[in-house]
Design a protein around this motif. Structure first.
Motif, mmCIF file in Angstrom:
data_model
loop_
_atom_site.group_PDB
_atom_site.id
_atom_site.type_symbol
_atom_site.label_atom_id
_atom_site.label_comp_id
_atom_site.label_asym_id
_atom_site.label_seq_id
_atom_site.Cartn_x
_atom_site.Cartn_y
_atom_site.Cartn_z
ATOM 1 N N SER A 268 45.442 46.186 42.567
ATOM 2 C CA SER A 268 45.221 45.128 41.661
ATOM 3 C C SER A 268 43.618 45.180 41.184
ATOM 4 O O SER A 268 42.900 45.597 41.912
ATOM 5 C CB SER A 268 45.541 43.752 42.267
ATOM 6 O OG SER A 268 44.479 43.471 43.346
ATOM 7 N N GLN A 269 43.411 44.433 40.123
ATOM 8 C CA GLN A 269 42.104 44.080 39.458
ATOM 9 C C GLN A 269 41.545 43.447 40.508
ATOM 10 O O GLN A 269 40.257 43.726 40.907
ATOM 11 C CB GLN A 269 42.320 43.203 38.384
ATOM 12 C CG GLN A 269 42.659 43.818 37.134
ATOM 13 C CD GLN A 269 42.374 42.958 35.776
ATOM 14 O OE1 GLN A 269 41.187 42.748 35.438
ATOM 15 N NE2 GLN A 269 43.527 42.575 35.311
ATOM 16 N N HIS A 270 42.116 42.534 41.143
ATOM 17 C CA HIS A 270 41.422 41.482 42.243
ATOM 18 C C HIS A 270 40.784 42.544 43.340
ATOM 19 O O HIS A 270 39.680 42.310 43.647
ATOM 20 C CB HIS A 270 42.329 40.586 42.621
ATOM 21 C CG HIS A 270 41.676 39.578 43.814
ATOM 22 N ND1 HIS A 270 41.744 39.751 45.235
ATOM 23 C CD2 HIS A 270 41.126 38.584 43.679
ATOM 24 C CE1 HIS A 270 41.073 38.881 45.772
ATOM 25 N NE2 HIS A 270 40.637 38.027 44.996
ATOM 26 N N ARG B 26 37.813 44.336 42.122
ATOM 27 C CA ARG B 26 36.631 43.556 42.400
ATOM 28 C C ARG B 26 36.003 43.383 43.635
ATOM 29 O O ARG B 26 34.858 43.570 43.928
ATOM 30 C CB ARG B 26 36.911 42.202 41.407
ATOM 31 C CG ARG B 26 37.108 42.288 39.965
ATOM 32 C CD ARG B 26 37.126 40.721 39.400
ATOM 33 N NE ARG B 26 38.287 40.168 39.868
ATOM 34 C CZ ARG B 26 39.339 39.904 39.317
ATOM 35 N NH1 ARG B 26 39.467 40.307 38.071
ATOM 36 N NH2 ARG B 26 40.279 39.091 39.714
ATOM 37 N N GLN C 124 44.055 49.448 37.037
ATOM 38 C CA GLN C 124 43.698 48.071 37.289
ATOM 39 C C GLN C 124 42.512 47.682 38.438
ATOM 40 O O GLN C 124 41.626 47.093 38.057
ATOM 41 C CB GLN C 124 45.005 47.455 37.991
ATOM 42 C CG GLN C 124 46.041 47.064 37.032
ATOM 43 C CD GLN C 124 47.467 46.965 37.595
ATOM 44 O OE1 GLN C 124 48.124 47.805 37.940
ATOM 45 N NE2 GLN C 124 47.624 45.551 38.079
ATOM 46 N N PHE D 194 45.633 49.151 29.257
ATOM 47 C CA PHE D 194 44.517 48.607 30.375
ATOM 48 C C PHE D 194 43.378 49.345 30.042
ATOM 49 O O PHE D 194 42.045 49.090 29.945
ATOM 50 C CB PHE D 194 45.168 48.961 31.634
ATOM 51 C CG PHE D 194 45.023 47.684 32.557
ATOM 52 C CD1 PHE D 194 45.972 46.816 32.593
ATOM 53 C CD2 PHE D 194 43.731 47.294 33.115
ATOM 54 C CE1 PHE D 194 45.679 45.620 33.412
ATOM 55 C CE2 PHE D 194 43.544 46.082 33.705
ATOM 56 C CZ PHE D 194 44.258 45.298 33.920
#
Lengths: 336, 336
Positions: free
Chosen positions: B226-228, B231, B253, B284
């Motif tokens: 995930s992007q989360h 990050r 992602q 994306f």
DNA sequence: CTGGAGATCGAAAACGATTTCGACAATGCG
DNA sequence: CGCATTGTCGAAATCGTTTTCGATCTCCAG
């Protein structure tokens, strides 16, 4: 090339190899009783050895076999079609029914090809998924099974169409922002050539007007359905209209781009500017920073509804006209 | 409920209504010549009026009708399955052949149900798309038509499997970064439970080692796709290992999340830190900020290859074993 | 008017299946 | 042992469709 006539393996061959009659072979393969376990095993072994494949025949009608519906979609990346497929399957999980998805690429020739193919393969109905944009030329007259149109309108008003309630979705989004006491609400959305973009933009203006507000920036910002446009439009918007305190975006990609641009500009989301997206494309909306409040299209319910109408039509009580599927607001941190 | 036996409309009914013999009706409907235009029109009108649907019968084999292959996928959101579908269709565009996609949700019961359904509907072969993770129990013995496994391995080594060359993909990415003179390369990827994540991580370490480098941060950072996670992991990484000048991410992602986190930290991409993603999920990767250099899985080619093998097997020359589809590096601004 | 030639059509056979029903053997029971 | 029951199987009927092939019709040149 294709098997010639002579290569085709028939039940007769299986029966001969197994040393039984055709009748017995048929019964063995179709799991009927009246056949001894040992005999059945012998027949099945022979069938496997010859790669026997029954020639369908009356199966479909006579024996009431498994049934199926065809789902034809114009939409390439599966973002809308897949949830509809899942919804349709859910609605059919109690029946012994299958869903077959085919990709038509918005090409009428390809679509007709698939319709022929699927009809020859005994599907009991069609769900045709459009791009929510222009009207579909009615195919119902050419198809001897029920048809439901989803995300498109048909040229024939007697057809059954399920469309998304774009006005309702825009209403949900804008009233949510108004409830948060936002006064300067802007709208960044997709190309004006898309009916959905136009309808939502018009509804947005109408709702604002009903509450005595004006669209911030004067008019909707039409562009691409992309993050890039979201970033670009947001920068433009904040430069010309810095008092904006909320942005309603035409899809989640635009909303994600808007959130990025606001972060770059040092505006806090949602404290300074609230953002609402559209589509609830989970992988995008829920994983964005911050997670996006967005309008969910209830695509699975659309699929379920389409199937229910199809089943009703198969039972002899077809519906017609345009049905609007209501949307649902999913609230996440971008407005919380 | 389903139409009872008596409701079934047969060619005989059509012929009677049109006032011709069954033979003529058959010819008219099947577009054979030997039938006058007026007669054909009368028959077709009668068929339409009765909603006649031919009972398949020998059609499939005898007359060499349109053929089809079934594409079964475990993968929910269609991100991998759809490009494979498109590639398969491209490879079949010269043949008169259709691709039918069914969603199995990783459920063996559902998969078997679809296999039965499609076999009864005369598909000529199967492409089974796994999740690139665990092995698939071989179904080939139960299926009398050719089967190609994609993105999974079969338990039976005689089966044909097409998998992605994860090691080669990692090699492309890492050597690209090394060629850009990056010395401190980190790897953020998905769960360790995914074979693809493990294989790429191992290959990444091996390639670095071959060039006399070490993985920055000591070991791969496993988390969610995930992007989360991208990050979060990037923030961790830059806090503990600030000298990092490149990050190879397990998918786009994660890479997008990494780019966001680096922007927040004031690091420039690619000047300070280069980023390479994986999958080339266009919507994306190409729309990220900056656009992501990424490893393309050549999914369309996988689909084409699968179809070619299927056609070869139908012609009597089946292949077997595990084939690795090479990847391709798509260079965009995140390393430019 | 005659005599093909070609178009059109239908009776009947073929086809690949399923289903019915009677033959037959094995078994149970008195 | 006699007799009924039960389980198995195959010959033949049936089904919806396609295909073959001969019959009929139309048209037109001679």
């Amino acid at each position: 090339m294709g098997r010639r006539r002579s290569d085709a393996i028939t039940l007769r061959d299986v029966a001969r190899l197994a040393g039984v009659s055709i009748a017995t072979a048929s019964k063995a393969i179709n799991n009927r009783d009246e056949v001894a376990a040992a005999t059945r095993a012998r027949v099945l072994r022979a069938a496997a050895e010859l790669s026997f494949r029954p020639n369908v025949l009356a199966q479909g009608l006579v024996a009431g076999r498994t049934r199926a519906i065809g789902l034809l979609t114009d939409e390439l990346d599966g973002r809308f079609a897949i949830p509809i497929l899942l919804g349709a399957e859910n609605a059919l999980s109690h029946q012994e029914m299958s869903v077959l998805l085919c990709d038509t690429r918005g090409d009428a020739i390809r679509r007709n090809h698939y319709i022929r193919t699927l009809l020859a393969r005994q599907v009991d109905g069609f769900i045709i998924v459009g791009d929510s944009n222009d009207v579909h030329l009615s195919l119902t007259a050419d198809i001897p099974v029920p048809v439901v149109y989803v995300y498109c309108r048909s040229t024939n008003p007697a057809d059954l169409c399920l469309v998304s309630d774009d006005e309702g979705g825009a209403l949900l989004a804008v009233e949510h922002l108004i409830a948060l006491r936002r006064k300067h609400i802007a709208h960044i959305t997709g190309p004006q050539s898309w009916r959905a973009a136009r309808d939502r933009a018009a509804a947005t203006c109408a709702v604002l007007h009903d509450h005595g507000l004006m669209l911030a920036g004067g008019q909707p910002l039409h562009g691409e359905w992309s993050q890039h446009w979201g970033r670009h439009a947001t920068r433009l918007l904040m430069a010309t209209t810095p008092e904006v305190d909320a942005i309603f975006c035409g899809n989640d990609q635009i909303a994600s781009g808007a959130a990025q641009a606001l972060a770059d500009l040092g505006r806090r989301v949602p404290d300074d500017v609230a953002i609402v997206g559209y589509d609830n494309w989970e992988i995008f909306a829920a994983d964005s920073k911050p997670p996006l409040t967005t309008v969910d299209l209830n695509l699975q319910q659309v699929g379920e509804t389409a199937v229910r109408h199809l089943l009703a039509a198969l039972d002899g009580t077809p519906a017609s006209g345009v049905f609007r599927q209501p949307c649902r607001l999913v609230i996440r941190e971008s407005t919380a």
